[in-house]
Write an enzyme that holds these catalytic residues in place. Sequence first.
Site, PDB file in Angstrom:
ATOM      1  N   LYS A  40       0.778  -0.937   0.046  1.00  0.00           N
ATOM      2  CA  LYS A  40       0.004  -0.063   0.000  1.00  0.00           C
ATOM      3  C   LYS A  40       0.869   1.188  -0.083  1.00  0.00           C
ATOM      4  CE  LYS A  40      -3.943  -1.918   2.381  1.00  0.00           C
ATOM      5  NZ  LYS A  40      -4.835  -1.724   3.634  1.00  0.00           N
ATOM      6  N   GLY A  42       2.397   4.509   1.017  1.00  0.00           N
ATOM      7  CA  GLY A  42       2.229   4.986   2.498  1.00  0.00           C
ATOM      8  C   GLY A  42       3.125   4.348   3.282  1.00  0.00           C
ATOM      9  N   GLY A  43       3.466   2.941   2.800  1.00  0.00           N
ATOM     10  CA  GLY A  43       4.553   2.356   3.357  1.00  0.00           C
ATOM     11  C   GLY A  43       4.326   2.027   4.986  1.00  0.00           C
ATOM     12  N   GLY A 178      13.641  -4.623  23.998  1.00  0.00           N
ATOM     13  CA  GLY A 178      14.102  -3.416  23.279  1.00  0.00           C
ATOM     14  C   GLY A 178      13.463  -2.271  23.881  1.00  0.00           C
ATOM     15  N   ALA A 313      10.158   8.854   9.346  1.00  0.00           N
ATOM     16  CA  ALA A 313       9.444   9.460   8.261  1.00  0.00           C
ATOM     17  C   ALA A 313       9.720  10.864   7.736  1.00  0.00           C
ATOM     18  CB  ALA A 313       7.858   9.300   8.497  1.00  0.00           C
ATOM     19  N   HIS A 436       1.742  32.926  27.699  1.00  0.00           N
ATOM     20  CA  HIS A 436       1.432  32.345  29.026  1.00  0.00           C
ATOM     21  C   HIS A 436       0.123  32.210  29.215  1.00  0.00           C
ATOM     22  CE1 HIS A 436       1.996  31.728  33.452  1.00  0.00           C
ATOM     23  NE2 HIS A 436       0.962  32.610  33.538  1.00  0.00           N
TER      24      HIS A 436
END
Length: 459
Positions: A40, A42-43, A178, A313, A436
Site C-alpha cells: 500500500k 504510504g509504507g 528493546g 518518516a 502564558h
Amino acid sequence: MADGSGPYDIVVLGGGSGGYACALRAAELGKTVALIEKDKIGGTCLHRGCIPTKTLLHSAEVADETRESAAFGVKARFEGIDMDGVHAFKDKIVTRAWKGVQGLLKSKGITIIEGEGRLAGPNRVAVGSEVYEGRNIVLATGSAPRSLPGLDIDGERVITSEHALKLDRVPTSVIVLGGGVIGVEFASVWRSFGAEVTIVEALPHLLPLEEESSSKLLERAFRRRGIKQELGVFFEGVKTTDTGVVVTLANGKTLDAELLLVAVGRGAVSSGMGFEEAGIAVERGTVTVNEFCQTSVPGVYAVGDLIPTLQLAHAGFAEGILVAEHIAGLNPVPIDYDGVPRITYSDPEVASVGITSAQARERGHEVVEFTYDLAGNPKSQILQTQGAVKVVAEKDGPVLGVHMVGRRIGELVTESQLIYNWEALPSEVAQLIHAHPTQSEAVGEAMLALAGKPLHVHN
C-alpha cells in the site's frame, strides 16, 4: 514498457514516505515518474508505524485521563478497553490518510504500478514480466522488524510491532525486548490499557540515543506508572508455554508473561532486490550513499530506511525531496541530520533536536547547559505532567541541542528545531515573548536563564 511509452525520468521503487515524497516533488518539477509499490502507498509509516501507533497512544491517553478524571473534578468511570473500537478509530485515521496520498499522487500525473519490483540493471526495474526504464532510479524499499539470532517470531506468543498493531485483545502481561522508541511506545500503550509490562534493554538506559538525563526522567516516570525495567542486561532466550512465554536473561533471571514483543530495531529491505548485482554498494544490509543520497552507481539514488540515516518518516520525506531536486538540477543543500527533530510519543513524551551534551563535548565544544523543571511551568501542572527542558549551548555561542520530557512535549520540538537550525544564541531567543500559560514557556525560561536573566527559576 508496460504502457508502451518511452523511459520515465524517474522510476521509484517503494511507495513509503521517502519514495512517495520523491515522486510528488519530482512531478512538481515537471518530471515523468513511475512509482512501484508491492503493498500500500504510504509504507511502514502510514500502515504499520507512525500513524497507527500514535492513534493507539491517543486512545491510551484517553484511558489514563478517564481513570484520573476525579483529580480534575470530573466524574467518569473507566470500564475497560474495547479493542474493536480502538482498531476502528486507528483504521479510520489510516484509511483517510492513505486515500489522501493516493489522490495526491494521481493528481500529479504519477504512474502507480502495483507489484513487487526488483532492480534489473542500473536504469531498469522489473515487476513480474514487465520492465520499467528510468533515466534515474530511486530505491526506497524501506525496512522490516529485526530479530535476534535464534529468536523465532511466531506471531502468536513472540511478536513484532506489526503483530502488536493488530492484536485483538489487551494482554494481561508483556515483556518488551528493546528499550528504543518502538519498545517504549508499546510499553506505554499496554500499561495504559491495563497490562503488566516489563522492558528488557541491553544498554544501561531506555532510549539510549537520547540525552542521558531525558532517559533517566523517562525511566522514573515509567517506574511511577508501574512499568518494570531490566536495564543493562542481555536477553538470553525464550520458551513458549501453554499460557505464554518464559524469558531468560543473561544474569540468570527469568520473566513470565503472556507475550514477548521483539522491538530490537528495523533492518533495511535490501536482500534479493538485485542491488548488488547492479553494482550498488551495500554494507551490513544498508545501501551506501553520499550526502545527496546517490549510490555507487550513477543515476541510482536511495532514500529512507534503506540507507544508514535516521529511521524517521520525516527524514524520509526530506531525502525524497532532496533527491528529486538533485535530479532536477536545483542544487539542494544536503540534510543536517543533527537538525532533524526526534520524538518518542510515550507518556511522558521524549523529544529532542541537535546534539547531546556528551556529543557536544566530544566534538570539542565548551558547553553550558540549563535544565528547566516543568514543576515551574503552570500549563504542565494543569496537564499534571512532570519532566524538564534541557538546553545545551556553546559557551558564548549558539544552542547545540534541546532535550525535553513531559506529556505533549513533542509539540515544543518545532520551535526547538528552528532555534538549533538557525544557530540562534540563547540571548536572541530570550528576547522573544512566549505565550502564558503554555508549555513553550519552558523553552523560553531555559533560554532566559542561559542568557543570564532567569525569570521563574529558583537559584
